[in-house]
Scaffold this motif. Structure first.
Motif, mmCIF file in Angstrom:
data_model
loop_
_atom_site.group_PDB
_atom_site.id
_atom_site.type_symbol
_atom_site.label_atom_id
_atom_site.label_comp_id
_atom_site.label_asym_id
_atom_site.label_seq_id
_atom_site.Cartn_x
_atom_site.Cartn_y
_atom_site.Cartn_z
ATOM 1 N N ILE A 1 0.846 -1.195 0.000
ATOM 2 C CA ILE A 1 0.000 0.000 0.000
ATOM 3 C C ILE A 1 0.880 1.242 0.000
ATOM 4 O O ILE A 1 1.775 1.371 0.847
ATOM 5 C CB ILE A 1 -0.925 0.034 1.238
ATOM 6 C CG1 ILE A 1 -1.722 -1.259 1.356
ATOM 7 C CG2 ILE A 1 -1.851 1.242 1.168
ATOM 8 C CD1 ILE A 1 -2.734 -1.477 0.258
ATOM 9 N N PRO A 2 0.664 2.195 -0.906
ATOM 10 C CA PRO A 2 1.476 3.416 -0.901
ATOM 11 C C PRO A 2 1.366 4.170 0.420
ATOM 12 O O PRO A 2 0.281 4.271 1.002
ATOM 13 C CB PRO A 2 0.892 4.242 -2.052
ATOM 14 C CG PRO A 2 0.171 3.267 -2.913
ATOM 15 C CD PRO A 2 -0.328 2.190 -1.998
ATOM 16 N N SER A 3 2.485 4.683 0.891
ATOM 17 C CA SER A 3 2.571 5.570 2.059
ATOM 18 C C SER A 3 2.257 4.895 3.388
ATOM 19 O O SER A 3 2.135 5.575 4.414
ATOM 20 C CB SER A 3 1.645 6.794 1.897
ATOM 21 O OG SER A 3 1.932 7.494 0.708
ATOM 22 N N LEU A 4 2.137 3.579 3.412
ATOM 23 C CA LEU A 4 1.819 2.853 4.638
ATOM 24 C C LEU A 4 3.065 2.136 5.142
ATOM 25 O O LEU A 4 3.778 1.492 4.366
ATOM 26 C CB LEU A 4 0.700 1.843 4.388
ATOM 27 C CG LEU A 4 0.292 0.959 5.575
ATOM 28 C CD1 LEU A 4 -0.345 1.798 6.683
ATOM 29 C CD2 LEU A 4 -0.673 -0.139 5.117
ATOM 30 N N ARG A 5 3.324 2.234 6.453
ATOM 31 C CA ARG A 5 4.444 1.514 7.050
ATOM 32 C C ARG A 5 4.030 0.959 8.402
ATOM 33 O O ARG A 5 3.247 1.567 9.124
ATOM 34 C CB ARG A 5 5.668 2.417 7.206
ATOM 35 C CG ARG A 5 6.885 1.673 7.749
ATOM 36 C CD ARG A 5 8.143 2.511 7.794
ATOM 37 N NE ARG A 5 9.201 1.844 8.531
ATOM 38 C CZ ARG A 5 10.019 0.932 8.034
ATOM 39 N NH1 ARG A 5 9.898 0.575 6.768
ATOM 40 N NH2 ARG A 5 10.951 0.361 8.786
#
Length: 749
Positions: free
Chosen positions: A85-89
């Motif tokens: 998922i973009p921008s998810l950590r």
């Protein structure tokens, strides 16, 4: 200046991409069968806006992954989800148990009873306040929705970074079931299964159906403890987890249904920590006389036991009632959780310091009522709602320094804890006006949303600091009841440029509640607010073979809550201001009927604009404020890229699908000081999989290898106290899993 230039470049790039999408997209009413199949396989119905809609028609940045694609893409738990998922950590806490979710630069290490995650997490519409509720095994899940950016209208407080929604499969009127078994390295064994059954006759108008789901998962520890002391434990980063979930669905008639759900999970999986004392300045290693530092991140020599024991229960009742003119939804939930853990703080056989216990017991109750318009032909759609939440948490913490090798041979005992009760209530409304359904016939929808939230936290806590050799004891107590009230909401425009191209722009405001760091003095901190400006496009091109979405955004953060774990204790700073500017792109490409490619990427510029604080690694005497302005936000890489490819071979014995996934991240920091010791360099992770499915789709066999390169990637970093580092903060790391491989065999019945 660099922030402003990057913001302009991102907006121009997004605008150019949107114009290209719009020019390339043409209505295609008669798609070839293969294109129809491709588009249908990617079509996911979501409830991101509290009503069922196709994900491509929702004018917000949301990624949805269907349950059928979780295993195919190697998504077992949240740590896998964060590479797709973009921008998810996602990061494991440095003392274990708690989980740190970061989305668009917004995350917090404050997982204590008085803190809240800035990324909301919910299961079947039930908001979960404690980050220990994050499920390490996603199974029998219909879909996972990740909403990026503030969701202050429909999801309310504590969704400034976004919201992660897990939606499980529900009972239906078909007798069916599934079971699978996994075996792998590190003695991995997982058994999963579900069974679904109708409990009433098919011809009955009143229908009752049931579903039972179970998971058991175990594997040996990824970290090797070289100590042979009888007190040493050897299962850190191992797994011992099980979950049982039961659901009953009552369909009283076609308009009224009630879903009852109950689940229990147990987790005995201590997180492995690695204290990097061997790379600290020589003067700070004096305590480790006779010890040899092993630089292997998967090795430790810890003599004090690392224990973890966590339990969670969720009970919910969801009523849906179609009144004809509107749909009434009620979600009532009660959850209960507990955890107990100990930790070897020095990573040596010497008992220099240890976490004697950290306990937390929590109970929460929530009630949400929503009334949503039912006339889809009317230009005005509306939803009104009210939300109530209460939580009681008791926390205890004790850290012991034995005095071994300490100055003057003295140690201390640090004990704190207390009770915190949170109550929150809110009222909200969102209106969507579609000009296409009026005489103007303009394909433009205007959205207005507004929410008022009131929060109160009643805290009764204590701190006891004892030096036994000097008969010294310091006792501090506190009884406070801070409260806050905030307006949040959004203004949005959605323009259907073509049948298959949606352009949207949103301005939204989010709010993260203030709180109290239990057992710390002073511990009260203020709310955090975010203003977010967003412009995006969603497109389905090439007769359904290409799905391409992009979002450009800018978030202005005020009073950002920064959890600081320094060498003398912990605190929460309200950093003055921060700015996050980003561009996110996602795409799915059916190159042929059999070859599917997916891509996701993010470019993020996240910095503190104004942040003066005390250096948490090596404070000065007398204290001197450090200027962390222009430093990068923690847990936020500048660039990430996800690539995936799979090819389906149709054979006489079934379908064979090889798959490969690549995740690449640029470097990132774990602490606001942005030093080399708290930096994870850029890294790449590769996963491989091979699946066979029989001609009837009943049996499957899957082989996988994750982290093919066996990379040692830091998941999180915190500083241990000055009792270990002799006045210097020594980094305490956790890591993502090493190379794992295995085989899963499953069967439907």
């Amino acid at each position: 200046m660099r922030l402003r230039m990057n913001s302009v470049l991102l907006v121009h790039a997004a605008s150019a991409a949107m114009l290209a999408f719009s020019a390339a997209a043409q209505p295609a009413p008669d798609k070839p069968p293969a294109a129809q199949d491709a588009a249908a396989s990617e079509s996911i119905t979501v409830t991101a806006q509290r009503r069922a809609e196709n994900v491509q028609s929702v004018p917000i940045a949301v990624t949805a992954i269907g349950g059928d694609k979780l295993d195919a893409q190697g998504i077992v738990g949240f740590d896998d989800l964060s590479t797709r998922i973009p921008s998810l950590r996602f990061g494991s806490g440095v003392t274990g148990g708690e989980n740190v979710i970061t989305l668009r630069g917004l995350g917090s290490q404050n997982t204590t009873s008085g803190g809240d995650s800035p990324v909301a997490y919910s299961v079947d519409g039930v908001y979960m306040a404690r980050s220990t509720a994050v499920d390490p095994e996603y199974f029998d899940v219909n879909r996972i929705e990740v909403l990026r950016g503030p969701q202050g209208t429909l999801y309310g407080r504590n969704s400034v970074g976004g919201s992660v929604n897990v939606i499980t499969n529900k009972p239906d009127d078909e007798l069916s079931g599934y079971v699978d078994v996994l075996v792998g390295n590190y003695s991995a064994f997982t058994a999963r299964g579900w069974i679904n059954a109708p409990l009433t006759a098919p011809e009955s108008e009143f229908k009752v159906s049931a579903r039972l789901t179970g998971v058991y998962a175990e594997h040996d520890g990824y970290q090797r403890n070289l100590s042979d002391l009888p007190t040493a434990t050897h299962d850190s980063d191992g797994q011992d987890f099980y979950l049982v979930r039961g659901q009953l669905l009552f369909e009283f008639n076609p308009d009224v249904s009630l879903l009852l759900s109950a689940s229990y999970n147990s987790n005995r999986s201590p997180v492995a920590t690695k204290l990097a004392w061997g790379i600290a300045p020589i003067g700070s290693q004096a305590r480790f006389v006779g010890q040899v530092y092993d630089p292997n991140p998967r090795h430790t020599e810890a003599g004090y036991p690392d224990l973890f024991d966590q339990d969670g229960e969720i009970y919910s009742a969801t009523l849906d009632w179609n009144l004809g003119w509107a749909v009434l939804t009620s979600v009532t939930a009660y959850t209960k959780g507990s955890w107990f853990q100990t930790n070897d703080a020095d990573s040596t056989e010497l008992d220099i310091a240890h976490l004697n216990y950290w306990t937390m017991d929590s109970e929460q109750f929530s009630q949400e009522l929503r009334l949503a318009s039912a006339d889809e032909a009317a230009p005005l759609r509306w939803i009104f709602g009210a939300f109530y939440f209460s939580e009681d948490v008791n926390q205890g913490f004790q850290y012991v320094d034995t005095g071994l090798n300490a100055p003057f041979g003295t140690g201390f005992i640090f004990t704190n804890g207390g009770d915190i009760k949170t109550t929150s209530w809110a009222g909200f409304a969102q209106l969507d006006y579609d000009l296409k359904k009026t005489s103007l016939d303009i394909p433009l929808t205007i959205t207005l949303g507004l929410r008022y939230t009131h929060d109160k936290k009643h805290v009764v806590d204590f701190l006891n600091y004892t030096i036994p050799d000097f008969a010294f004891s310091l006792d501090v107590n506190k009884d406070v009841s801070p409260s806050w009230s905030e307006w949040t909401g959004k203004i949005g425009l959605a323009y259907q440029a073509r049948e298959n191209v949606l352009l949207y722009a949103n301005v939204s405001r989010g709010y993260l509640a203030g709180g109290e760091l239990v057992g710390n003095f002073p511990g009260i901190y203020d709310p955090e607010t975010v203003m977010n400006y967003e412009f995006g496009v969603k497109s389905t091109l090439a007769e359904g073979r290409v799905i391409l979405n992009a979002t450009a955004y800018r978030s202005n953060i005020k009073d950002m809550q920064v959890f600081v774990q320094d060498i003398t204790g912990s605190r929460i700073d309200n950093a003055g201001r921060a700015t996050v500017t980003g561009l996110e792109v996602e795409g799915v490409f059916y190159v042929t009927d059999a070859l599917r490619l997916n891509i996701a990427g993010a470019a993020t510029d996240a910095e503190y604009d104004e942040y003066f604080t005390f250096d948490n690694r090596q404070p000065q005497v007398p204290p001197v404020l450090s200027d962390f302005s222009s430093n990068r936000l923690i847990q936020t890489p500048r660039f990430t890229l996800t690539l995936g490819a799979q090819y389906e071979f149709e054979t006489s014995i079934g379908k064979i699908t090889p798959r490969a996934d690549l995740f690449w991240s640029s470097d990132l920091f774990f602490l606001s000081a942005n030093t080399e010791r708290d930096r994870q360099p850029s890294y790449a992770l590769v996963d491989l999989g091979l699946t066979w499915e029989d001609l009837d789709g009943r049996y499957t066999v899957s082989a996988f290898v994750r982290n093919v390169g066996d990379e040692d990637v830091i998941s999180n970093d915190g500083l241990q106290s000055n009792t270990i580092g002799l006045g210097f903060g020594i980094d305490n790391y956790t890591y993502y899993p090493p190379r794992t491989y295995g085989l899963r065999i499953g069967a439907h019945f």
